[in-house]
Design an enzyme around this catalytic site. Sequence first.
Site, PDB file in Angstrom:
ATOM      1  CE  LYS A  92      73.747 -49.260  50.173  1.00 29.71           C
ATOM      2  NZ  LYS A  92      75.049 -49.081  49.528  1.00 29.71           N
ATOM      3  NE  ARG A 119      77.468 -52.800  48.616  1.00 25.55           N
ATOM      4  CZ  ARG A 119      78.640 -52.351  48.190  1.00 25.55           C
ATOM      5  NH1 ARG A 119      79.175 -51.289  48.715  1.00 25.55           N
ATOM      6  NH2 ARG A 119      79.255 -52.964  47.216  1.00 25.55           N
ATOM      7  N   GLY A 179      78.497 -43.835  55.868  1.00 31.41           N
ATOM      8  CA  GLY A 179      79.622 -44.334  56.659  1.00 31.41           C
ATOM      9  C   GLY A 179      79.281 -44.679  58.102  1.00 31.41           C
ATOM     10  CG  MET A 203      74.569 -48.276  60.293  1.00 30.92           C
ATOM     11  SD  MET A 203      72.881 -48.652  59.925  1.00 30.92           S
ATOM     12  CE  MET A 203      72.589 -47.697  58.483  1.00 30.92           C
ATOM     13  NE  ARG A 225      73.998 -41.970  48.755  1.00 33.20           N
ATOM     14  CZ  ARG A 225      74.839 -42.398  49.670  1.00 33.20           C
ATOM     15  NH1 ARG A 225      74.408 -43.186  50.632  1.00 33.20           N
ATOM     16  NH2 ARG A 225      76.098 -42.052  49.655  1.00 33.20           N
ATOM     17  CG  HIS A 266      83.992 -39.537  56.524  1.00 31.85           C
ATOM     18  ND1 HIS A 266      84.237 -38.658  57.552  1.00 31.85           N
ATOM     19  CD2 HIS A 266      82.905 -40.245  56.888  1.00 31.85           C
ATOM     20  CE1 HIS A 266      83.349 -38.853  58.502  1.00 31.85           C
ATOM     21  NE2 HIS A 266      82.532 -39.808  58.129  1.00 31.85           N
ATOM     22  CB  SER A 288      51.782 -12.694  71.270  1.00 30.39           C
ATOM     23  OG  SER A 288      53.025 -13.167  70.800  1.00 30.39           O
ATOM     24  CB  CYS A 314      56.568 -13.797  70.170  1.00 27.23           C
ATOM     25  SG  CYS A 314      55.994 -13.642  71.859  1.00 27.23           S
ATOM     26  CE1 TYR A 349      52.931 -12.828  65.723  1.00 29.24           C
ATOM     27  CE2 TYR A 349      50.643 -12.194  65.303  1.00 29.24           C
ATOM     28  CZ  TYR A 349      51.764 -12.211  66.136  1.00 29.24           C
ATOM     29  OH  TYR A 349      51.707 -11.620  67.360  1.00 29.24           O
TER      30      TYR A 349
HETATM   31  C1  PEP Z   1      58.271 -16.180  75.975  1.00 31.51           C
HETATM   32  O1  PEP Z   1      58.162 -16.358  77.176  1.00 31.51           O
HETATM   33  O2  PEP Z   1      58.059 -17.069  75.130  1.00 31.51           O
HETATM   34  C2  PEP Z   1      58.698 -14.877  75.459  1.00 31.51           C
HETATM   35  C3  PEP Z   1      58.742 -14.640  74.171  1.00 31.51           C
HETATM   36  O3  PEP Z   1      59.115 -13.971  76.365  1.00 31.51           O
HETATM   37  P1  PEP Z   1      60.557 -13.957  77.039  1.00 31.51           P
HETATM   38  O4  PEP Z   1      61.372 -14.958  76.341  1.00 31.51           O
HETATM   39  O5  PEP Z   1      61.052 -12.575  76.872  1.00 31.51           O
HETATM   40  O6  PEP Z   1      60.238 -14.311  78.429  1.00 31.51           O
END
Ligand code: PEP
Length: 906
Positions: A27, A98, A107, A109, A371, A489, A797, A864, A884
């Site tokens: 602000k 303010r 809202g 603060m 803003r 609000h 992975s 993963c 990835y």
């Molecule tokens: C992990 O451990 O991150 C994984 C992907 O395998 P899970 O969650 O199946 O143990």
Amino acid sequence: MEKKRVYTFGNGAAEGRADMKNLLGGKGANLAEMNLIGVPVPPGFTITTEVCTEYNELGRDYVINVLKGEVEDAIIQIEKLTGTKFGDKDNPLLVSVRSGARVSMPGMMDTVLNLGLNDDAVEGIAKKSGNERFAWDSYRRFVQMYGDVVLGMKPHSKEDIDPFEEIMEEMKASKGIELDTEFTTDDLKQLVKLFKAAVKEKTGKEFPVSPWDQLWGSVCAVFDSWMNERAILYRKMNNFPEEWGTAVNVQAMVYGNMGKTSGTGVAFTRDAATGENIFNGEYLIDAQGEDVVSGVRTPQQITTEGSRRWAKLQGISEEERSAKYPSLEEVMPECAAELIAVQQKLEDYFKDMQDLEFTIQDGKLWLLQTRSGKRTGAAMIKIAIDMLHEGYIDEKTVLKRCDPEKLDELLHPVFDKNALAKAKPITHGLPASPGAAAGQVVFHADEAEEWSKEGKQVILCRIETSPEDLRGMNSAQGILTSRGGMTSHAAVVARGMGKCCVSAANNLIIDYKTRSLSINGKEIKEGDWLSLDGSTGYVYEGKIATQDADLDENFDELMSIAEKYARMDVRTNADTPKDAAVARKFGAKGIGLCRTEHMFFEEDKIVPMREMILSKDEEGRRKALEKLLPLQKKDFLGIFRAMDGLPVTVRLLDPPLHEFVPHDEKGQMEMAKVMGISYKDIHDRVEGLMEANPMLGLRGCRLGNLYPEITEMQTRAIIEAAIELKKEGITAIPEIMVPLTGIVHEFKAQKDIIESTIHEVFAENNESVEYKIGTMIEIPRAAITAHKIAAEADFFSFGTNDLTQLTFGYSRDDVAKFLPMYLDKGILKQDPFAVLDQNGVGQLVRMAVQKGREVKTTLKCGICGEHGGEPSSVKFCHTVGLNYVSCSPFRVPIARLAAAQAAIEG
Ligand code: PEP
Ligand code: MG
């Protein structure tokens, strides 16, 4: 040189600038900038956010002492610019105080208005304005606000009644009036007296007379409000650090409540719900800002076009509209024209949708704030893409403007069209925040929280919401209010949360006492079902089925811009052809984790799977596995087909075997019957599978090493499926993944079995396919010895779920017992199972990638664990050079955007 703590602005000059948000708050920085670009702003000054930190560390006296000189000078400058004097009897300067953090926290603060009034100054203001009622109304508001905010008169629980509200209600009842605007000057004088007496009674002290005492009281109260419960909760929900602090803005008051030629309002340069490029907003004549957001009076629209749209939604005729709710354009055409020019100037200058607050004092327009406006996910994308096409911003700015987490809203369900066609709305209100929701009616925020903890879906129904309701709103599926407008609000907060909200529903009467609501005579009780459509504003009785959202061309364009800049691919964690197809539609570049264990729970597979588990010897296991082979192959055919041409990482069986057998007597009896063996046999064998720490026991590649025939069967199913599809012209690219490797030799032993099985299948079919063999890295030892494992593996992975579990030594399944306490105490800043712990677990990932690539430069690395779909973790994955990230299908767009942001941030 003494540290500068106060920055002044006014009359086209300013010591601050828009890019000083960290120091001056959003602000304060924009008030300064508006001065610099010639937008009319009442003069004032900003006390920096650093002072808030000093206040929290060194206390009130220290801060007042170091600020005194600078604040006194800054007040003199406002006096000069306004021709008034702070504390003067005849010509007093009144100010607003303010809060203003570097990001907006609507809202959360505190604010104090009309500061500087006392029994003398009120007479001065009355004389000067020629409007005694106005002067006393301002004084009444000041004593009430100051009492609530600074002197702690505000009730702390919902059972308590605000003493000021009580006094006003009593007076209204005794005079037979309904609205605050009906109070006479004498009533207001009496109210001020009664309010002050209430303060004396509750606090034991007189209401402060000196404007300086009032000012320091308010400045400190704003600093205190940085640490109030709702601000802390809001920061937690949004991951804003406590260290940021809030600035304090002190500004000369301008009045929207000086009669019929004054007013106040809030506006957006584009539609915050849909993103449509249309100036819109609401105002009230003879009111202060709080009146617009509190929802007590029905706000009117600024533009005539907007007013007509609003009336249509409310079912109000054009005649009634223009008589009762005319637009600002109709009521004050010159001010409206100036406001329209100013909003364009601000949007052109800031190159983003702006959220403005303005006041008109006796026909003169003042801007109190600008803003970047909060917006829905859909509006976020539409505004960014439109602004790209309009030449305001470039592609990289489009990516930076879009918050990956907000994409989630677009992926939220809408009502199933068929179910909706049959449903009849019982009322409609304003479409305050889009999305569809069905839930059981509750009337209090804490109940919304409790019910949702019990697994229920709830709709929180309130006359209007306030920041106290934040937790409940967050727990609810949707929010319905009987009052308010698009900037009230409930609307603003729900949009920020991405929650469905319908506000100001027609003929909705809420009765908190009887826990019921009525709409056109129909009564709905607590626990009954309602369905809300936050995109149209319609409210339906009962529970309407929902369906997945449709994504539009703006979304596609954003995704293709992300694609252009991202370096990492985004894959998905999927183990059904349906999930794989959804993820592919969202742009997944393959499957990063196909958990095969889920497949064995299907009807046709669980029996042979259990036979395999309960077999006493290899021969028995092989027999059962033979039955499983064609079924498992069918699973892979489906998944490879859905992922034609893209890599699919299939993980061999991972979980402890006891997860596949029933543990209760009933289940074991049934199993005994199906398998034709005695209950005792089943029972003993299941007992035999029990382990003290199954997650540290016989699972992962330990299973495949103990029972190589499982690895053989799964490999055969994968490769046979790939070869079969090749004949159909479908390209399967299997990547076979060994779980839970800790020692290179246990991986190597599995790899040998996989390779010999592959060559067997190739020979049998006289055909071959492209494949890879790699491993999960989810045991710290694997990360530490990554160079050894990389010599054998084609890819890594990172299974950061297990890697987090094993690095912290926290059980993934039991962490909830102490995690909330750790988060509360600040021992942990975030849940490490949701947000990758970059300093610990992340360093293992970094090290393993480096060590692995030292021996194999082509080593493909991905993640993963659940972190693969969390934006800050995705960015970390980019910096450590992963190829990835892999996440659940509905997180794929989020990860794609985060990956692109990581790439442009460098
Ligand atoms: C992990 O451990 O991150 C994984 C992907 O395998 P899970 O969650 O199946 O143990
Ligand atoms: Mg794991």
